[in-house]
Scaffold this active site. Structure first.
Site, short mmCIF file in Angstrom:
data_model
loop_
_atom_site.label_atom_id
_atom_site.label_comp_id
_atom_site.label_asym_id
_atom_site.label_seq_id
_atom_site.Cartn_x
_atom_site.Cartn_y
_atom_site.Cartn_z
N ASN A 11 0.85 -1.19 0.00
CA ASN A 11 0.00 0.00 0.00
C ASN A 11 0.89 1.24 0.00
OD1 ASN A 11 -1.62 2.24 0.89
ND2 ASN A 11 -3.15 0.78 1.60
N ASP A 13 -0.13 4.50 -0.05
CA ASP A 13 -0.85 5.71 0.32
C ASP A 13 0.02 6.72 1.07
OD1 ASP A 13 -3.11 4.63 -0.78
OD2 ASP A 13 -4.11 4.21 1.11
N HIS A 14 0.81 6.23 2.03
CA HIS A 14 1.51 7.17 2.89
C HIS A 14 2.72 7.82 2.22
CE1 HIS A 14 -1.17 6.80 6.20
NE2 HIS A 14 -1.03 5.49 6.24
N ARG A 22 3.84 18.73 1.51
CA ARG A 22 4.63 19.82 0.95
C ARG A 22 4.05 20.36 -0.36
NH1 ARG A 22 7.87 23.42 2.83
NH2 ARG A 22 8.95 21.80 4.05
N HIS A 56 -5.58 3.83 -1.91
CA HIS A 56 -6.92 4.20 -1.45
C HIS A 56 -7.23 5.60 -1.95
CE1 HIS A 56 -9.85 4.55 2.26
NE2 HIS A 56 -10.41 4.91 1.11
N ARG A 58 -9.44 8.33 -1.47
CA ARG A 58 -10.43 8.77 -0.51
C ARG A 58 -11.32 9.85 -1.09
NH1 ARG A 58 -10.33 7.91 4.96
NH2 ARG A 58 -8.86 6.32 5.67
N ARG A 62 -7.22 13.16 0.39
CA ARG A 62 -6.20 13.63 1.34
C ARG A 62 -4.79 13.18 0.97
NH1 ARG A 62 -7.89 10.63 6.84
NH2 ARG A 62 -9.87 11.56 6.20
N HIS A 63 -4.67 12.08 0.23
CA HIS A 63 -3.33 11.67 -0.19
C HIS A 63 -3.33 11.26 -1.66
CE1 HIS A 63 -5.11 7.84 0.99
NE2 HIS A 63 -4.87 8.01 2.28
N GLU A 83 -8.60 0.65 -3.18
CA GLU A 83 -9.49 0.79 -2.03
C GLU A 83 -10.40 1.99 -2.26
OE1 GLU A 83 -7.77 0.94 1.83
OE2 GLU A 83 -6.19 -0.49 1.35
N THR A 113 -6.39 6.80 9.21
CA THR A 113 -6.38 5.67 8.30
C THR A 113 -7.67 4.88 8.55
OG1 THR A 113 -5.09 3.74 7.53
CG2 THR A 113 -5.13 4.18 9.90
N THR A 114 -7.98 3.92 7.72
CA THR A 114 -9.25 3.21 7.84
C THR A 114 -9.33 2.46 9.17
OG1 THR A 114 -9.34 2.94 5.45
CG2 THR A 114 -10.79 1.55 6.75
N GLU A 164 -11.00 -9.14 2.95
CA GLU A 164 -9.75 -8.77 3.61
C GLU A 164 -10.06 -8.59 5.09
OE1 GLU A 164 -6.43 -5.21 3.64
OE2 GLU A 164 -7.06 -6.07 1.72
N HIS A 206 -3.98 -4.23 7.88
CA HIS A 206 -4.13 -3.13 8.83
C HIS A 206 -3.27 -3.39 10.07
CE1 HIS A 206 -6.00 0.67 10.00
NE2 HIS A 206 -5.86 0.22 11.24
N GLY A 207 -2.24 -2.58 10.23
CA GLY A 207 -1.40 -2.64 11.41
C GLY A 207 -0.38 -3.75 11.40
N GLY A 228 1.10 -1.30 4.30
CA GLY A 228 1.54 -0.01 3.80
C GLY A 228 2.40 0.77 4.77
N HIS A 229 1.80 1.23 5.88
CA HIS A 229 2.49 2.14 6.79
C HIS A 229 3.85 1.60 7.24
CE1 HIS A 229 3.43 4.12 10.66
NE2 HIS A 229 2.90 5.18 10.08
#
Length: 256
Positions: A11, A13-14, A22, A56, A58, A62-63, A83, A113-114, A164, A206-207, A228-229
């Protein structure tokens, strides 16, 4: 232990979160050193062995931006997992872009995040409509759900190809106690068994990080993990190539 290799969906996204911090007004100016470029990150992840790319889009953008999704569809050779919320706007975009898989998720404007799984029981009719429209153009659907037996059983009635399982409760419990983590892992195991017995492919996300993955990989029937993160964070130290390689090795027990 899994009898076959678990796939890794990265993922990205981040990486876009950092870009937007920026260059929010110039996110589309890819030829002018607007960085990091999520598409370039995805290409590096692909070369490192990622089996798919997850992003994702959104509702508040936002990203990830619409142009990121369209360019990603053109640039990567591995499957694209998009997503998105269960809305007409997002359905229209998916029908145009035609990712390989759409992951339907709940979406809250205040969350970072979700958080939490989709309420398939409450939103069954809308979800069935989304799955039907996507299937008509060859796009498979996955549902992001908590490891609740009734949610899993209802998901199997929608025509989706995947679920998922939301591993967030496990990820939080992991830092409380081993007993709490084992309890949440057992919930995930039961949900995975129900999903597999209903003919669904089982993903997880997730996580998940470089430490707790040693427990997550014990789950049965796992087809793919979407992470992802943790990968983007590790890439700050090692670079995206090494971060992806290490995660893929850990998830399949190559590294202990």
């Amino acid at each position: 232990m899994q009898s076959q290799q678990i796939l890794l969906g990265v993922n990205i996204d981040h990486s876009a979160t950092v870009r937007q911090a920026r260059y929010r007004e110039h996110a589309l100016d890819r030829g002018r050193m607007v960085e990091p470029d999520p598409v370039e990150i995805a290409l590096h992840a692909q070369r490192a062995g990622a089996d798919g790319i997850t992003m994702h889009l959104r509702e508040d953008r936002r990203h990830i931006q619409d142009s990121d999704v369209r360019l990603m569809r053109d640039m990567i050779q591995v499957p694209l997992n998009l997503e998105m919320a269960c809305t007409q706007e997002m359905l229209d975009i998916a029908l145009e872009v035609r990712p390989d898989v759409v992951l339907l998720v709940p979406e809250g404007r205040q969350e970072v995040t979700t958080e939490g799984g989709l309420d398939v029981i409450g939103g069954r009719d809308n979800i069935c409509t989304m799955v039907s429209h996507l299937g008509a153009v060859g796009v498979e659907t996955s549902l992001f759900i908590d490891p609740d037996p009734e949610q899993v059983k209802t998901a199997a009635q929608t025509g989706c190809a995947y679920v998922e399982l939301h591993t967030g409760a496990f990820a939080s419990a992991f830092y409380e106690s081993r007993e709490a983590a084992r309890y949440e892992l057992e919930r995930l195991r039961i949900a995975a068994d129900i999903a597999a017995n209903a003919g669904l492919k089982v993903n997880a996300g997730h996580g998940i990080n470089y430490v707790n993955i040693r427990m997550v990989r014990e789950l049965p029937h796992l087809h793919e993990m979407n992470i992802g993160h943790s990968i983007i964070s590790r890439a700050l130290y090692t670079g995206i190539t090494e971060a992806v390689r290490e995660m893929k090795a850990l998830m399949n027990g190559v590294l202990r």
